[in-house]
Scaffold this active site. Sequence first.
Site, mmCIF file in Angstrom:
data_model
loop_
_atom_site.group_PDB
_atom_site.id
_atom_site.type_symbol
_atom_site.label_atom_id
_atom_site.label_comp_id
_atom_site.label_asym_id
_atom_site.label_seq_id
_atom_site.Cartn_x
_atom_site.Cartn_y
_atom_site.Cartn_z
ATOM 1 N N ILE A 27 -3.913 4.293 1.969
ATOM 2 C CA ILE A 27 -4.323 4.377 3.383
ATOM 3 C C ILE A 27 -5.240 5.905 3.510
ATOM 4 C CG2 ILE A 27 -2.698 6.692 3.673
ATOM 5 C CD1 ILE A 27 -1.832 5.188 6.418
ATOM 6 N N HIS B 202 0.853 -1.130 -0.077
ATOM 7 C CA HIS B 202 0.369 0.167 0.014
ATOM 8 C C HIS B 202 0.949 1.207 0.013
ATOM 9 C CE1 HIS B 202 -0.077 2.032 3.894
ATOM 10 N NE2 HIS B 202 0.455 0.816 4.628
ATOM 11 N N CYS B 203 0.236 2.365 -0.396
ATOM 12 C CA CYS B 203 0.774 3.573 -0.136
ATOM 13 C C CYS B 203 -0.273 4.602 0.192
ATOM 14 C CB CYS B 203 1.331 4.121 -1.642
ATOM 15 S SG CYS B 203 0.055 4.116 -2.922
ATOM 16 N N ARG B 204 -0.232 5.837 -0.262
ATOM 17 C CA ARG B 204 -1.167 6.745 0.231
ATOM 18 C C ARG B 204 -2.726 6.530 -0.739
ATOM 19 N NH1 ARG B 204 -2.381 12.047 -1.850
ATOM 20 N NH2 ARG B 204 -3.603 13.275 -0.206
#
Length: 105
Positions: A91, A61-63
Amino acid sequence: MKEVTVQELKKLIDEKADFQLIDVREPHEYQIANLQGELIPLGQVEANTDKIARDKQVVVHCRSGARSGNAIAALESRYGFTNLYNLKGGILAWSDEIDPSVPKY
């Protein structure tokens, strides 16, 4: 590319499933908000393939889901990974749909 939703990730966490969670954001972003994943910034992913499991589900995952998607594409095409899942919405989606106490930035 395979994806999991934030609801599916929460279920994996709640059920204490055997999976790996990797965060490909930068250290300063991880300090703002994180899901307790292992931090391997995008620019260092290919140098750290030995830290990424091949024998169980790996959620990346990332932003928002873009950088993690890029990381997965590179890992699948260059290193033959077949067990990687992108966290849809990253996120930001986690904050919107699961835990509003997680800061959005």
